[in-house]
Design a protein around this motif. Structure first.
Motif, PDB file in Angstrom:
ATOM      1  N   ALA A  16       0.909  -0.872  -0.010  1.00  0.00           N
ATOM      2  CA  ALA A  16       0.161  -0.053   0.429  1.00  0.00           C
ATOM      3  C   ALA A  16       0.734   1.025  -0.185  1.00  0.00           C
ATOM      4  CB  ALA A  16      -0.592   0.413   1.163  1.00  0.00           C
ATOM      5  N   ASN A  17      -0.045   2.596  -0.525  1.00  0.00           N
ATOM      6  CA  ASN A  17       0.636   4.199  -0.181  1.00  0.00           C
ATOM      7  C   ASN A  17       0.804   4.574   0.970  1.00  0.00           C
ATOM      8  OD1 ASN A  17      -2.242   4.004  -0.937  1.00  0.00           O
ATOM      9  ND2 ASN A  17      -1.605   5.586  -0.230  1.00  0.00           N
ATOM     10  N   HIS A  18       2.380   5.095   1.707  1.00  0.00           N
ATOM     11  CA  HIS A  18       2.391   4.788   2.648  1.00  0.00           C
ATOM     12  C   HIS A  18       2.301   7.102   2.986  1.00  0.00           C
ATOM     13  CE1 HIS A  18       3.546   4.014   6.793  1.00  0.00           C
ATOM     14  NE2 HIS A  18       4.687   3.992   6.804  1.00  0.00           N
ATOM     15  N   THR A  19       1.213   6.970   4.120  1.00  0.00           N
ATOM     16  CA  THR A  19       1.360   8.397   5.116  1.00  0.00           C
ATOM     17  C   THR A  19       1.259   8.459   5.638  1.00  0.00           C
ATOM     18  OG1 THR A  19      -0.181   8.415   2.635  1.00  0.00           O
ATOM     19  CG2 THR A  19      -0.513  10.483   4.488  1.00  0.00           C
ATOM     20  N   SER A  20       1.159   7.500   6.787  1.00  0.00           N
ATOM     21  CA  SER A  20       0.777   7.664   8.180  1.00  0.00           C
ATOM     22  C   SER A  20       1.583   6.926   8.846  1.00  0.00           C
ATOM     23  CB  SER A  20       0.249   8.162   8.505  1.00  0.00           C
ATOM     24  OG  SER A  20       0.144   7.976   9.677  1.00  0.00           O
ATOM     25  N   PRO A  21       2.217   6.815  10.424  1.00  0.00           N
ATOM     26  CA  PRO A  21       2.510   4.674  10.528  1.00  0.00           C
ATOM     27  C   PRO A  21       0.654   4.840  10.983  1.00  0.00           C
ATOM     28  CG  PRO A  21       2.970   7.024  11.802  1.00  0.00           C
ATOM     29  CD  PRO A  21       2.836   7.616  10.537  1.00  0.00           C
ATOM     30  N   ILE A  22      -0.700   5.554  10.797  1.00  0.00           N
ATOM     31  CA  ILE A  22      -2.422   4.788  11.061  1.00  0.00           C
ATOM     32  C   ILE A  22      -2.059   4.241  10.120  1.00  0.00           C
ATOM     33  CG2 ILE A  22      -2.104   7.023  12.885  1.00  0.00           C
ATOM     34  CD1 ILE A  22      -4.020   8.032  11.052  1.00  0.00           C
ATOM     35  N   ASP A  23      -1.260   3.575   8.552  1.00  0.00           N
ATOM     36  CA  ASP A  23      -2.045   2.526   7.668  1.00  0.00           C
ATOM     37  C   ASP A  23      -2.442   1.803   8.751  1.00  0.00           C
ATOM     38  OD1 ASP A  23      -2.048   5.507   6.453  1.00  0.00           O
ATOM     39  OD2 ASP A  23       0.224   4.784   5.514  1.00  0.00           O
ATOM     40  N   GLU A  43       5.734 -18.766   1.776  1.00  0.00           N
ATOM     41  CA  GLU A  43       5.173 -19.662   1.176  1.00  0.00           C
ATOM     42  C   GLU A  43       4.303 -21.283   2.065  1.00  0.00           C
ATOM     43  OE1 GLU A  43       8.753 -21.661   1.047  1.00  0.00           O
ATOM     44  OE2 GLU A  43      10.232 -20.906  -1.106  1.00  0.00           O
ATOM     45  N   ASP A  44       3.978 -20.700   3.281  1.00  0.00           N
ATOM     46  CA  ASP A  44       2.958 -20.456   4.537  1.00  0.00           C
ATOM     47  C   ASP A  44       2.050 -20.326   4.177  1.00  0.00           C
ATOM     48  OD1 ASP A  44       1.669 -22.746   6.683  1.00  0.00           O
ATOM     49  OD2 ASP A  44       2.869 -22.224   7.584  1.00  0.00           O
ATOM     50  N   LYS A  45       1.236 -21.246   3.584  1.00  0.00           N
ATOM     51  CA  LYS A  45      -0.272 -20.671   3.046  1.00  0.00           C
ATOM     52  C   LYS A  45      -1.395 -20.900   4.317  1.00  0.00           C
ATOM     53  CE  LYS A  45       0.780 -20.721  -1.117  1.00  0.00           C
ATOM     54  NZ  LYS A  45       0.980 -18.777  -1.963  1.00  0.00           N
ATOM     55  N   SER A  46      -0.980 -21.081   5.494  1.00  0.00           N
ATOM     56  CA  SER A  46      -1.657 -20.725   6.589  1.00  0.00           C
ATOM     57  C   SER A  46      -1.064 -19.603   7.551  1.00  0.00           C
ATOM     58  CB  SER A  46      -1.288 -22.089   7.731  1.00  0.00           C
ATOM     59  OG  SER A  46       0.006 -22.131   7.353  1.00  0.00           O
ATOM     60  N   LYS A  47      -0.355 -18.734   7.458  1.00  0.00           N
ATOM     61  CA  LYS A  47       0.559 -17.967   8.087  1.00  0.00           C
ATOM     62  C   LYS A  47      -0.949 -16.434   7.126  1.00  0.00           C
ATOM     63  CE  LYS A  47       4.418 -19.532   9.564  1.00  0.00           C
ATOM     64  NZ  LYS A  47       6.356 -19.545   9.323  1.00  0.00           N
ATOM     65  N   LEU A  48      -0.805 -15.703   7.564  1.00  0.00           N
ATOM     66  CA  LEU A  48      -1.178 -14.246   7.231  1.00  0.00           C
ATOM     67  C   LEU A  48      -0.387 -13.722   6.351  1.00  0.00           C
ATOM     68  CD1 LEU A  48      -1.937 -12.930  10.994  1.00  0.00           C
ATOM     69  CD2 LEU A  48      -3.982 -14.200   9.283  1.00  0.00           C
ATOM     70  N   PRO A  49      -1.539 -12.944   5.554  1.00  0.00           N
ATOM     71  CA  PRO A  49      -0.390 -12.002   4.198  1.00  0.00           C
ATOM     72  C   PRO A  49       0.496 -11.234   5.118  1.00  0.00           C
ATOM     73  CG  PRO A  49      -2.759 -11.340   4.637  1.00  0.00           C
ATOM     74  CD  PRO A  49      -3.048 -12.376   5.527  1.00  0.00           C
ATOM     75  N   ILE A  50       1.366 -10.720   4.771  1.00  0.00           N
ATOM     76  CA  ILE A  50       2.554  -9.740   4.743  1.00  0.00           C
ATOM     77  C   ILE A  50       2.124  -8.529   4.706  1.00  0.00           C
ATOM     78  CG2 ILE A  50       4.260  -8.677   5.216  1.00  0.00           C
ATOM     79  CD1 ILE A  50       5.711 -12.037   4.219  1.00  0.00           C
ATOM     80  N   LEU A  51       2.020  -7.572   5.157  1.00  0.00           N
ATOM     81  CA  LEU A  51       1.410  -5.901   5.463  1.00  0.00           C
ATOM     82  C   LEU A  51       3.566  -6.057   4.895  1.00  0.00           C
ATOM     83  CD1 LEU A  51      -0.265  -3.498   4.622  1.00  0.00           C
ATOM     84  CD2 LEU A  51      -0.486  -3.347   7.369  1.00  0.00           C
ATOM     85  N   ILE A  52       2.837  -4.893   3.517  1.00  0.00           N
ATOM     86  CA  ILE A  52       4.424  -4.103   3.615  1.00  0.00           C
ATOM     87  C   ILE A  52       3.973  -2.465   2.768  1.00  0.00           C
ATOM     88  CG2 ILE A  52       6.759  -3.883   1.998  1.00  0.00           C
ATOM     89  CD1 ILE A  52       6.483  -6.963   2.519  1.00  0.00           C
ATOM     90  N   PHE A  53       4.454  -1.390   3.145  1.00  0.00           N
ATOM     91  CA  PHE A  53       5.007  -0.014   2.152  1.00  0.00           C
ATOM     92  C   PHE A  53       6.140   0.231   1.768  1.00  0.00           C
ATOM     93  CE2 PHE A  53       2.601  -0.089   6.627  1.00  0.00           C
ATOM     94  CZ  PHE A  53       0.985  -0.248   6.460  1.00  0.00           C
ATOM     95  N   PRO A  54       6.476  -0.490   0.508  1.00  0.00           N
ATOM     96  CA  PRO A  54       7.269  -0.505   0.004  1.00  0.00           C
ATOM     97  C   PRO A  54       7.410   1.360  -0.508  1.00  0.00           C
ATOM     98  CG  PRO A  54       5.848  -1.633  -1.476  1.00  0.00           C
ATOM     99  CD  PRO A  54       5.066  -0.812  -0.191  1.00  0.00           C
TER     100      PRO A  54
END
Length: 457
Positions: free
Chosen positions: A247-254, A311-322
């Motif tokens: 996602a795009n990044h504007t604030s820590p509250i994202d 690779e572990d499909k049981s784990k939650l999706p990773i949230l990244i601000f590129p």
């Protein structure tokens, strides 16, 4: 020593006790319990609509007052960018040469003194209207939102507006700020305590379910601590396990904005203090990915841990601000390619804040985290829209940089943001020499190409 019983002190203690009881009862009934259940009474949206009417009325008063005084200060202005038709270096230099003595780009000499005007003009344009630096300052508003004055000097418009502004200060600092601080401590306290307790359970389905419920509940309480009014679009595209959400990044509250609608595995650097306590408690209940300061610079290590997670499909999706830094809600800047080298499905998300109610942008070079949060909690509200875009995968023959740019363009297009190629790291660093060399290569290629064309003829 004789003790005297003062009935007024006793009465004061009773009144304070009743006040605190009523205060926390109202919080529990109207905010905390609805947050736990994931429901809303519609109070925040009614509050937002009321604010809009007040802003419209104040705007009319400002324009009327400015017109009476013939003062241009309060005329609406916009931070919209006027699109300029893209032209190549060769085309612009050709235009400059044609305005001089040589009418043909291919005519000798290969270099003309007039070529200098192109680079001089571009330099002056960059100084006067730098499209990078202004992305790290607060977004300009068309009209005054009663939060601060339009400039540092007090400008008297009318008695009504002055009284309204003063009343707004009392409401924001006397009522909203204490309420929000109480909710913030409640949400963070529950998050630390409950995740620590869940961390004692053995790994399994029960632990995962409880962890997701606790995270959602606490983040929703924190959202209410900001009076955040969020509209989610296209929820069928929400990130799924084994994927990466960018996602795009504007604030820590994202993070709070997104995590209040679904659970994510967070990625970040290990901190000390209160933030470190929160991180250590969270990782006990959920497989978040925290790095030591020395590990963050090791790209291969970071990529390996991210790859193992997806690779572990049981784990939650990773949230990244590129982007790697906060941008002021007007643009999307260069995405770092690391997140796009893993080969996993990418779920783009566009976040756009409404600046009329409060400035969500974190200018880290100007405000510390505590100061920033206090400014957020003393604003009118945080209003934003979130769009879940369809998942995207790397196409055949497409490298990580091209994939990152394609995802960035989709986010910018959906969020109504300006798509920029510049690196957000320019916020704290100088322009890399490679950018200068690129312009030099374009110019030299133009001259060499001109010479080759002339030799053929």
């Amino acid at each position: 020593m004789e003790l005297f019983f003062n009935p007024f002190d006793s009465l004061l203690c009773i009144l304070l006790g009743i006040s605190f009881t009523v205060w926390f009862t109202l919080l529990l009934v109207f905010i905390i319990v609805p947050a736990i259940l994931g429901v809303s009474f519609g109070i925040r949206r009614l509050y937002m609509k009321s604010l809009l009417k007040i802003f419209e009325w104040a705007t009319l008063r400002i324009e009327r007052g400015a017109k009476e005084r013939n003062h241009p200060l309060y005329k609406p202005y916009s931070n919209a960018i006027i699109a300029k038709e893209d032209t190549s270096l060769e085309e612009e230099i050709k235009e400059i040469r044609q305005s001089g003595s040589n009418k043909d780009l291919a005519s000798p000499p290969e270099f003309e003194m007039s070529d200098i005007f192109y680079f001089a003009r571009r330099g002056v344009e960059s100084i006067m209207d730098d499209e990078v630096t202004k992305r790290f300052t607060a977004e300009e508003l068309e009209t005054w939102n009663l939060l601060t004055r339009s400039n540092n000097n007090f400008q008297y418009i009318s008695l009504r507006l002055t009284v309204l502004w003063g009343l707004g200060v009392v409401i924001r600092y006397g009522l909203l700020l204490p309420l929000r601080v109480t909710l913030a401590f409640t949400g963070v306290g529950l998050l630390v305590f409950l995740t620590s307790v869940i961390g004692l359970l053995p790994n399994g389905r029960l632990k995962s379910i409880l962890s997701e419920k606790v995270h959602l509940m606490c983040y929703r309480i924190c959202v209410r601590a900001l009076t955040a009014i969020i509209t989610y679009h296209d929820s069928e595209n929400k990130p799924k396990n084994g994927g990466i959400c960018v996602a795009n990044h504007t604030s820590p509250i994202d993070v709070i904005i997104l995590a209040s609608d679904g659970c994510y595995a967070m990625v970040g650097q290990i901190h000390g203090g209160l933030m470190g306590v929160i991180q250590r408690s969270m990782v006990k209940a959920c497989p978040h990915i925290w790095f030591e300061r020395s590990e963050v610079k090791d790209r291969h290590l970071v990529a390996k841990r991210l790859s193992d997670h997806v690779e572990d499909k049981s784990k939650l999706p990773i949230l990244i601000f590129p982007e790697g830094t906060c941008i002021n809600n007007t643009s999307v800047m260069m995405f770092k390619k690391g997140s796009f080298e893993i080969g996993s499905t990418v779920y783009p998300v566009a976040i756009k804040y409404d600046p009329r109610f409060g400035d969500a942008f974190w200018n880290s070079s100007k405000f510390g985290m505590v100061n920033y949060l206090l400014r957020m909690m003393s604003s009118w509200a945080i209003v934003c829209s979130v769009w879940y875009l369809p998942p995207m995968s790397r196409e055949e023959g497409e490298d990580a940089v091209q994939f990152a740019n394609r995802v960035k363009a989709a986010i910018a297009r959906q969020g109504g943001l300006v798509d920029l190629l510049w690196d957000g790291g320019l916020k704290r660093a100088k322009v890399k020499d490679t950018f200068k060399e690129e312009q030099q290569k374009l110019y030299s290629k133009m001259l060499v190409g001109t010479q080759e064309d002339r030799s053929r003829s």
